[in-house]
Motif scaffolding. Structure first.
Motif, PDB file in Angstrom:
ATOM      1  N   THR A 141       6.317  29.990  -3.189  1.00 64.06           N
ATOM      2  CA  THR A 141       7.676  30.361  -2.784  1.00 64.06           C
ATOM      3  C   THR A 141       7.702  30.662  -1.290  1.00 64.06           C
ATOM      4  O   THR A 141       6.672  30.981  -0.682  1.00 64.06           O
ATOM      5  CB  THR A 141       8.185  31.582  -3.565  1.00 64.06           C
ATOM      6  OG1 THR A 141       7.256  32.665  -3.418  1.00 64.06           O
ATOM      7  CG2 THR A 141       8.348  31.252  -5.036  1.00 64.06           C
ATOM      8  N   ALA A 179       9.521  25.491   4.436  1.00 61.06           N
ATOM      9  CA  ALA A 179       9.390  24.545   3.325  1.00 61.06           C
ATOM     10  C   ALA A 179       8.266  23.552   3.565  1.00 61.06           C
ATOM     11  O   ALA A 179       7.586  23.128   2.618  1.00 61.06           O
ATOM     12  CB  ALA A 179      10.700  23.805   3.093  1.00 61.06           C
ATOM     13  N   CYS A 202      12.273  27.637  -2.299  1.00 58.20           N
ATOM     14  CA  CYS A 202      12.718  28.358  -1.101  1.00 58.20           C
ATOM     15  C   CYS A 202      14.134  28.879  -1.338  1.00 58.20           C
ATOM     16  O   CYS A 202      14.983  28.130  -1.834  1.00 58.20           O
ATOM     17  CB  CYS A 202      12.737  27.438   0.117  1.00 58.20           C
ATOM     18  SG  CYS A 202      11.187  26.586   0.477  1.00 58.20           S
ATOM     19  N   SER A 367      14.960  28.023   5.429  1.00 57.12           N
ATOM     20  CA  SER A 367      13.875  27.228   4.853  1.00 57.12           C
ATOM     21  C   SER A 367      14.327  26.259   3.766  1.00 57.12           C
ATOM     22  O   SER A 367      13.683  25.230   3.545  1.00 57.12           O
ATOM     23  CB  SER A 367      12.790  28.157   4.300  1.00 57.12           C
ATOM     24  OG  SER A 367      13.250  28.887   3.177  1.00 57.12           O
ATOM     25  N   ALA A 368      15.405  26.553   3.069  1.00 55.86           N
ATOM     26  CA  ALA A 368      15.851  25.672   1.981  1.00 55.86           C
ATOM     27  C   ALA A 368      16.450  24.366   2.489  1.00 55.86           C
ATOM     28  O   ALA A 368      16.493  23.372   1.758  1.00 55.86           O
ATOM     29  CB  ALA A 368      16.877  26.403   1.111  1.00 55.86           C
ATOM     30  N   LEU A 371      14.805  20.726   2.226  1.00 55.27           N
ATOM     31  CA  LEU A 371      14.745  20.179   0.872  1.00 55.27           C
ATOM     32  C   LEU A 371      16.094  19.609   0.441  1.00 55.27           C
ATOM     33  O   LEU A 371      16.154  18.634  -0.325  1.00 55.27           O
ATOM     34  CB  LEU A 371      14.261  21.242  -0.108  1.00 55.27           C
ATOM     35  CG  LEU A 371      12.787  21.652   0.026  1.00 55.27           C
ATOM     36  CD1 LEU A 371      12.461  22.820  -0.896  1.00 55.27           C
ATOM     37  CD2 LEU A 371      11.868  20.470  -0.271  1.00 55.27           C
TER      38      LEU A 371
END
Length: 473
Positions: A141, A179, A202, A367-368, A371
């Motif tokens: 994570t 990520a 994330c 960070s997400a 993705l």
């Protein structure tokens, strides 16, 4: 520039490597409350004490953001009705004044809201990969917007019903680029244990740290940051593990580089009234100046492997010149970041269409975000099979994280293939100790239609916010 490149698995090639780790499913989740960019701009510009210069800076930062809307876990930011309904508003009162809750109150929101987003994104990723939660062997994570222990990795085990023996690790406070180090960890795990199924997740609640301020760094933060979560299932087992996704992203070479003079240009610290962002006007210029050299290791990996398409005349073998068929997933730290990367690398106007689309629809979810972009590339039917894909993200330091990947269509397994795989698995399980039995996965659910590719957003030509805005020191 100082930097290091770490090869975690063999570079991605035109033909998929049986041993290479791949992302076989990406899931996303966002909170329900929408923030229209114009409404948030007016909220901040209307704060008591906002002088003429502050209002001008707010108008410039929001107007040039190339963001249409964002999501937040704070209904108070979107609706005065929500604030009025609360007997004790925390972030915005009934009169529309932005409050300044202490860091502890902000982190309380993270503890309450983040686990649900982690879990929702993870469930989506597992469903898309066709993998049962009970088959996950490792969890990685990442988050930089809140803290609690036992943390998000622990909560995923509980909330998803993972085995309590799952190996877990959490990457904290690495910023918007986290990520990619998380995927690198997953690839290294798969290189050591080819039967591993790694869940990478994330989640970021950036909006819990927004505040009214005349400080240029905080104004920019208020204009671009948002909440969201994303997860990926990574494995080298592929269909041998039972999963049969329609497409996958093969992971190749990862690289890290620290720029020579960006240490004070971007930062993320813990203050008394939330986490405080340092994001100076120098960041886009540093990125534009340094990104080509930072990406040299991942671009050279394609030359070494002989997998890149033909280059322009005079560029053959140049380690920092991307092949014309390269796909791009660039973290949209802001519109000007994407503009600078596009210019520095000489990319076509539509090369960053998915990065600009995520920025427009969701803002910067730290960070997400990368993705979300990879998911759009994976779902886009126009994404060519086997083409090189370069992912790039930026973190405090100023650090550039990058990875070389490629998208591949997964071969459909015949009944004979399934029978052979089942026999091999049964033989392996019979000869191995119970504790070492390879995890299995359930067949994938029915495919969902691929998303329609979005039109490439028109690149704005408005100059960057002129304020050679003095940064807080």
């Amino acid at each position: 520039m100082t930097g290091s490149a770490a090869r975690s698995v063999p570079p991605a090639g035109a033909e998929a490597s049986a041993a290479a780790a791949s992302i076989i499913g990406i899931g996303t989740a966002v909170p329900p409350t929408r923030l229209a960019q114009a409404a948030v701009r007016d909220l901040f510009a209307g704060q008591p004490g906002a002088d003429r210069l502050t209002r001008r800076l707010i108008a410039a930062a929001f107007g040039q953001s190339a963001i249409a809307e964002r999501r937040t876990v704070l209904p108070e930011l979107a609706s005065r009705t929500s604030a009025e309904a609360s007997a004790s508003p925390v972030f915005v009162d009934a009169d529309g004044r932005i409050l300044h809750p202490p860091t502890g109150a902000r982190n309380d929101v993270y503890v309450r809201e983040a686990p649900g987003l982690f879990a929702a994104a993870a469930r989506d990723a597992l469903a898309r990969a066709g993998v049962d939660a009970s088959d996950v062997t490792h969890v990685v994570t990442a988050s930089c917007t809140g803290f609690f222990a036992p943390g998000p990795d622990f909560r995923l085990v509980r909330d998803l019903g993972l085995r309590t023996t799952v190996s877990r690790e959490h990457l904290g406070f690495l910023g918007c680029a986290a990520a990619l180090p998380a995927l690198r960890s997953a690839a290294r795990i798969c290189a050591v244990d080819p039967s591993a199924i790694v869940l990478v997740a994330c989640a970021e609640l950036c909006t819990i740290h927004l505040r009214a301020s005349s400080d240029p760094d905080q104004i920019v933060s208020s204009a671009v940051f948002a909440d969201g979560a994303a997860a990926a299932v990574v494995t080298a087992a592929g269909s041998a593990a039972g999963a049969s996704p329609r497409r996958r992203i093969e992971l190749g070479t990862f690289a890290t580089a620290i720029t020579d003079d960006g240490e004070t240009a971007m930062g993320w610290t813990i203050g008394d009234h939330g986490f405080e962002m340092i994001l100076t006007a120098e960041v886009p210029r540093i990125v534009g100046r340094e990104v080509r050299a930072a990406l040299a290791p991942v671009l050279a990996a394609g030359i070494d492997a002989g997998v890149d398409g033909a280059r322009a005349e005079g560029d053959a073998g140049a380690p920092d010149v991307p092949a014309p068929d390269t796909l791009w997933a660039v973290h949209p730290g802001g519109r000007s970041i994407l503009d600078r990367v596009e210019d520095a690398l000489g990319l076509a106007p539509d090369a960053l269409a998915h990065s600009r689309g995520v920025l427009r629809d969701h803002g910067n979810m730290s960070s997400a975000t990368i993705l979300f972009i990879l998911r759009r590339l994976l779902d886009d039917p126009a994404t060519p099979d086997g083409a090189p894909l370069i992912a790039v993200a930026f973190a405090p330091g100023l650090t550039v994280e990058s990875a070389r990947m490629s998208v591949h269509t997964c071969a459909r397994r015949t009944d004979a293939d399934a029978t052979d795989a089942a026999a091999t698995e049964a033989s392996t399980r019979a000869s191995a100790p119970a504790s070492a039995a390879a995890p299995t996965a359930t067949p994938a659910p029915a495919e969902t239609p691929a998303t329609t590719p979005e039109a490439a957003p028109t690149r704005t030509t408005t100059p960057e916010p002129a304020p050679a805005l003095s940064a807080r020191r």
